[in-house]
Design a protein around this motif. Structure first.
Motif, PDB file in Angstrom:
ATOM      1  N   ARG A 101       0.742  -1.420  -0.050  1.00  0.00           N
ATOM      2  CA  ARG A 101       0.054  -0.010  -0.030  1.00  0.00           C
ATOM      3  C   ARG A 101       0.883   1.228  -0.061  1.00  0.00           C
ATOM      4  NH1 ARG A 101      -3.119  -2.055   5.209  1.00  0.00           N
ATOM      5  NH2 ARG A 101      -1.191  -2.323   5.623  1.00  0.00           N
ATOM      6  N   GLU A 102       1.936   0.937   0.282  1.00  0.00           N
ATOM      7  CA  GLU A 102       3.099   2.288   0.353  1.00  0.00           C
ATOM      8  C   GLU A 102       4.320   1.626  -0.378  1.00  0.00           C
ATOM      9  OE1 GLU A 102       3.268   4.019   4.162  1.00  0.00           O
ATOM     10  OE2 GLU A 102       1.333   4.296   4.533  1.00  0.00           O
ATOM     11  N   LEU A 103       4.370   1.842  -1.507  1.00  0.00           N
ATOM     12  CA  LEU A 103       5.815   1.000  -2.260  1.00  0.00           C
ATOM     13  C   LEU A 103       6.851   1.867  -2.097  1.00  0.00           C
ATOM     14  CD1 LEU A 103       3.990  -0.512  -5.538  1.00  0.00           C
ATOM     15  CD2 LEU A 103       4.695  -1.624  -3.450  1.00  0.00           C
ATOM     16  N   PRO A 104       8.085   1.323  -1.666  1.00  0.00           N
ATOM     17  CA  PRO A 104       9.206   2.139  -1.561  1.00  0.00           C
ATOM     18  C   PRO A 104      10.046   2.317  -2.845  1.00  0.00           C
ATOM     19  CG  PRO A 104       9.646  -0.207  -0.952  1.00  0.00           C
ATOM     20  CD  PRO A 104       8.248  -0.034  -1.355  1.00  0.00           C
ATOM     21  N   PHE A 105       9.534   2.608  -3.716  1.00  0.00           N
ATOM     22  CA  PHE A 105       9.996   3.076  -5.082  1.00  0.00           C
ATOM     23  C   PHE A 105       9.551   4.303  -5.715  1.00  0.00           C
ATOM     24  CE2 PHE A 105       8.701  -1.582  -4.950  1.00  0.00           C
ATOM     25  CZ  PHE A 105      10.060  -2.176  -4.529  1.00  0.00           C
ATOM     26  N   GLU A 106      10.496   4.774  -6.665  1.00  0.00           N
ATOM     27  CA  GLU A 106      10.040   6.021  -7.215  1.00  0.00           C
ATOM     28  C   GLU A 106       9.124   5.943  -8.202  1.00  0.00           C
ATOM     29  OE1 GLU A 106      11.113   8.918  -6.227  1.00  0.00           O
ATOM     30  OE2 GLU A 106      12.335   8.183  -4.636  1.00  0.00           O
ATOM     31  N   VAL A 130      -3.221  -0.159  -3.085  1.00  0.00           N
ATOM     32  CA  VAL A 130      -2.256  -1.255  -3.996  1.00  0.00           C
ATOM     33  C   VAL A 130      -2.294  -0.771  -5.343  1.00  0.00           C
ATOM     34  CG1 VAL A 130      -1.717  -3.285  -4.322  1.00  0.00           C
ATOM     35  CG2 VAL A 130      -2.352  -2.795  -2.096  1.00  0.00           C
ATOM     36  N   LEU A 131      -3.372  -0.814  -5.803  1.00  0.00           N
ATOM     37  CA  LEU A 131      -3.553  -0.503  -7.357  1.00  0.00           C
ATOM     38  C   LEU A 131      -3.016   0.881  -7.754  1.00  0.00           C
ATOM     39  CD1 LEU A 131      -6.736  -2.489  -8.333  1.00  0.00           C
ATOM     40  CD2 LEU A 131      -4.229  -3.061  -8.737  1.00  0.00           C
ATOM     41  N   LYS A 132      -3.303   1.946  -6.876  1.00  0.00           N
ATOM     42  CA  LYS A 132      -2.729   3.338  -7.135  1.00  0.00           C
ATOM     43  C   LYS A 132      -1.320   3.341  -7.122  1.00  0.00           C
ATOM     44  CE  LYS A 132      -3.296   8.025  -5.252  1.00  0.00           C
ATOM     45  NZ  LYS A 132      -3.993   8.804  -4.426  1.00  0.00           N
ATOM     46  N   GLU A 133      -0.799   2.635  -6.093  1.00  0.00           N
ATOM     47  CA  GLU A 133       0.552   2.608  -5.788  1.00  0.00           C
ATOM     48  C   GLU A 133       1.286   1.866  -7.275  1.00  0.00           C
ATOM     49  OE1 GLU A 133       3.310   3.474  -2.978  1.00  0.00           O
ATOM     50  OE2 GLU A 133       1.873   4.742  -3.982  1.00  0.00           O
ATOM     51  N   ILE A 134       0.687   0.849  -7.673  1.00  0.00           N
ATOM     52  CA  ILE A 134       1.209   0.024  -8.788  1.00  0.00           C
ATOM     53  C   ILE A 134       1.472   1.136 -10.045  1.00  0.00           C
ATOM     54  CG2 ILE A 134       0.881  -1.660 -10.397  1.00  0.00           C
ATOM     55  CD1 ILE A 134      -0.106  -3.374  -7.898  1.00  0.00           C
ATOM     56  N   PRO A 140       4.783   4.675 -18.076  1.00  0.00           N
ATOM     57  CA  PRO A 140       3.411   4.859 -18.947  1.00  0.00           C
ATOM     58  C   PRO A 140       3.280   3.863 -20.006  1.00  0.00           C
ATOM     59  CG  PRO A 140       4.688   6.769 -18.638  1.00  0.00           C
ATOM     60  CD  PRO A 140       5.588   5.795 -17.946  1.00  0.00           C
ATOM     61  N   GLY A 141       2.101   3.051 -20.020  1.00  0.00           N
ATOM     62  CA  GLY A 141       1.813   2.067 -20.961  1.00  0.00           C
ATOM     63  C   GLY A 141       2.236   0.715 -20.390  1.00  0.00           C
ATOM     64  N   ALA A 142       2.861   0.439 -19.405  1.00  0.00           N
ATOM     65  CA  ALA A 142       3.286  -0.791 -18.777  1.00  0.00           C
ATOM     66  C   ALA A 142       2.306  -1.533 -18.474  1.00  0.00           C
ATOM     67  CB  ALA A 142       4.234  -0.690 -17.590  1.00  0.00           C
ATOM     68  N   GLU A 143       2.359  -2.848 -18.378  1.00  0.00           N
ATOM     69  CA  GLU A 143       1.194  -3.598 -17.977  1.00  0.00           C
ATOM     70  C   GLU A 143       1.376  -4.479 -16.547  1.00  0.00           C
ATOM     71  OE1 GLU A 143       0.149  -5.843 -22.140  1.00  0.00           O
ATOM     72  OE2 GLU A 143       1.560  -6.819 -20.952  1.00  0.00           O
ATOM     73  N   LEU A 144       0.212  -4.561 -15.913  1.00  0.00           N
ATOM     74  CA  LEU A 144      -0.064  -5.338 -14.856  1.00  0.00           C
ATOM     75  C   LEU A 144      -0.698  -6.639 -14.874  1.00  0.00           C
ATOM     76  CD1 LEU A 144      -0.317  -5.589 -11.698  1.00  0.00           C
ATOM     77  CD2 LEU A 144      -2.315  -4.163 -11.973  1.00  0.00           C
ATOM     78  N   ALA A 145      -0.227  -7.738 -14.681  1.00  0.00           N
ATOM     79  CA  ALA A 145      -0.870  -8.994 -14.596  1.00  0.00           C
ATOM     80  C   ALA A 145      -1.205  -9.305 -13.148  1.00  0.00           C
ATOM     81  CB  ALA A 145      -0.018 -10.107 -15.109  1.00  0.00           C
ATOM     82  N   VAL A 146      -2.578  -9.809 -13.188  1.00  0.00           N
ATOM     83  CA  VAL A 146      -3.070 -10.149 -11.787  1.00  0.00           C
ATOM     84  C   VAL A 146      -3.859 -11.472 -11.956  1.00  0.00           C
ATOM     85  CG1 VAL A 146      -5.034  -9.681 -10.082  1.00  0.00           C
ATOM     86  CG2 VAL A 146      -3.650  -7.743 -11.060  1.00  0.00           C
ATOM     87  N   VAL A 147      -3.287 -12.569 -11.045  1.00  0.00           N
ATOM     88  CA  VAL A 147      -3.961 -13.781 -10.915  1.00  0.00           C
ATOM     89  C   VAL A 147      -4.616 -13.641  -9.493  1.00  0.00           C
ATOM     90  CG1 VAL A 147      -3.748 -16.307 -10.780  1.00  0.00           C
ATOM     91  CG2 VAL A 147      -2.376 -14.836 -12.174  1.00  0.00           C
ATOM     92  N   ALA A 189     -11.863   0.116 -12.001  1.00  0.00           N
ATOM     93  CA  ALA A 189     -12.090   1.178 -11.029  1.00  0.00           C
ATOM     94  C   ALA A 189     -10.644   1.935 -10.652  1.00  0.00           C
ATOM     95  CB  ALA A 189     -12.656   0.530  -9.885  1.00  0.00           C
ATOM     96  N   SER A 190      -9.621   1.393 -10.666  1.00  0.00           N
ATOM     97  CA  SER A 190      -8.340   1.952 -10.422  1.00  0.00           C
ATOM     98  C   SER A 190      -7.420   2.612 -11.764  1.00  0.00           C
ATOM     99  CB  SER A 190      -7.331   1.064  -9.681  1.00  0.00           C
ATOM    100  OG  SER A 190      -7.886   0.792  -8.527  1.00  0.00           O
ATOM    101  N   GLY A 191      -8.331   2.654 -12.940  1.00  0.00           N
ATOM    102  CA  GLY A 191      -7.758   3.213 -13.841  1.00  0.00           C
ATOM    103  C   GLY A 191      -6.899   2.321 -15.048  1.00  0.00           C
ATOM    104  N   PHE A 192      -6.968   0.910 -14.742  1.00  0.00           N
ATOM    105  CA  PHE A 192      -6.274   0.221 -15.617  1.00  0.00           C
ATOM    106  C   PHE A 192      -7.402  -0.466 -16.684  1.00  0.00           C
ATOM    107  CE2 PHE A 192      -3.692  -0.672 -11.970  1.00  0.00           C
ATOM    108  CZ  PHE A 192      -2.379  -0.579 -12.675  1.00  0.00           C
ATOM    109  N   GLN A 193      -7.004  -0.299 -17.926  1.00  0.00           N
ATOM    110  CA  GLN A 193      -7.722  -0.816 -19.071  1.00  0.00           C
ATOM    111  C   GLN A 193      -7.602  -2.131 -19.103  1.00  0.00           C
ATOM    112  OE1 GLN A 193      -7.652   1.286 -22.615  1.00  0.00           O
ATOM    113  NE2 GLN A 193      -8.340  -0.606 -23.911  1.00  0.00           N
TER     114      GLN A 193
END
Length: 213
Positions: A101-106, A130-134, A140-147, A189-193
Motif C-alpha cells: 500500500r506504500e511501495l518504497p519505489f520512485e 495497492v493498485l494506485k501505488e502500482i 506509462p503504458g506498462a502492463e500489470l498481470a493479476v491472478v 476502477a483503479s484506472g487500468f484498461q
C-alpha cells in the motif's frame, strides 16, 4: 494486511509450496504467460511468496534485466532467496520487505508488474491503494498481470466448495485469508484498461488471470 498476516506467513513459509503450490501453479503460470516480459526489462512482483514466479521472471528478463520483489514476510523472503541462489539468479533479483500500500519505489520505475493470489488478501479500500501505488511506479503504458480468486460468472452457480470456502473466509479470515473478487471491475476502477482476461478453475472455484494497462 497486518502483523498477524506477517506472522502467519512467516510460520508457513517453509511448508507453503506443499500446502498451496500444486493448486495455484497452473493459474500462476497462466498469468506469467499473459505478461509479455522481455529481456532487459525491470519487473515488479508484489507478494512474491516462496519465489516461484520470481524465478520465471528472472529468466525472462535475462542478465540485462532486473526483477524486484516485495513481500511482508521475512520467512517467505528466506525461502525465495534460497531458491534463487540455487538457480543462480540472485544477481538479477532484489528482494524487499514492505507494504504494497506504500511501495518504497520512485515513480515510473517498472516495465511491468505481477500479483498472484495477493490482491484479494486486501480489503476493498486497500486494494484501491495497492493498485494506485502500482500505477504510480509503472512506466506509462506498462502492463500489470493479476491472478486472483474470482467471483462466479453471471449465470453460473457456486460449487459446494466455493460456498464452503467463502463461509470459512467470513468466520476464520486468519486461516482462509483470500476471497473472490471481480478482477476486471477492480482493475478498471483503479484506472487500468483490461486487455486480456482468462477464466480458470482451482478445485471447482473460479480464478481469473488478467492483464491491465
Amino acid at each position: 494486511m497486518s502483523s498477524d498476516n506477517r506472522a502467519f506467513y512467516d510460520r508457513i513459509a517453509h511448508a507453503y509450496d506443499l500446502l498451496s503450490d500444486s493448486s495455484e501453479r497452473a493459474a500462476r503460470e497462466k498469468g506469467e504467460a499473459l505478461l509479455a516480459v522481455q529481456p532487459g526489462q525491470r519487473i515488479l512482483e508484489l507478494g512474491f511468496g516462496t519465489g516461484n514466479t520470481l524465478i520465471e521472471l528472472a529468466r525472462k528478463v535475462g542478465a540485462s534485466g532486473e526483477v524486484v520483489g516485495i513481500d511482508i514476510s521475512e520467512g517467505m523472503r528466506e525461502v525465495a532467496r534460497g531458491k534463487l541462489e540455487k538457480e543462480g539468479l540472485m544477481d538479477r533479483v532484489m528482494l524487499t520487505l514492505g507494504d504494497a500500500r506504500e511501495l518504497p519505489f520512485e515513480d515510473d520505475q517498472f516495465d511491468g508488474a505481477f500479483l498472484s493470489f495477493t490482491l484479494e488478501l486486501f480489503s476493498e479500500d486497500d486494494m484501491a491503494k495497492v493498485l494506485k501505488e502500482i500505477r504510480r511506479v509503472l512506466k506509462p503504458g506498462a502492463e500489470l498481470a493479476v491472478v486472483s480468486m474470482a467471483k462466479v460468472a453471471s449465470g453460473e452457480h457456486e460449487s459446494l466448495l466455493e460456498r464452503g470456502y467463502q463461509w470459512m473466509h467470513q468466520h476464520f479470515p486468519h486461516i482462509v485469508d483470500c476471497r473472490p473478487i471481480d478482477v476486471k471491475k477492480t482493475l478498471e476502477a483503479s484506472g487500468f484498461q483490461v486487455e486480456k482476461e482468462e477464466r480458470l478453475e482451482m478445485w471447482t472455484m473460479p480464478v481469473v488471470a488478467a492483464v491491465g494497462r
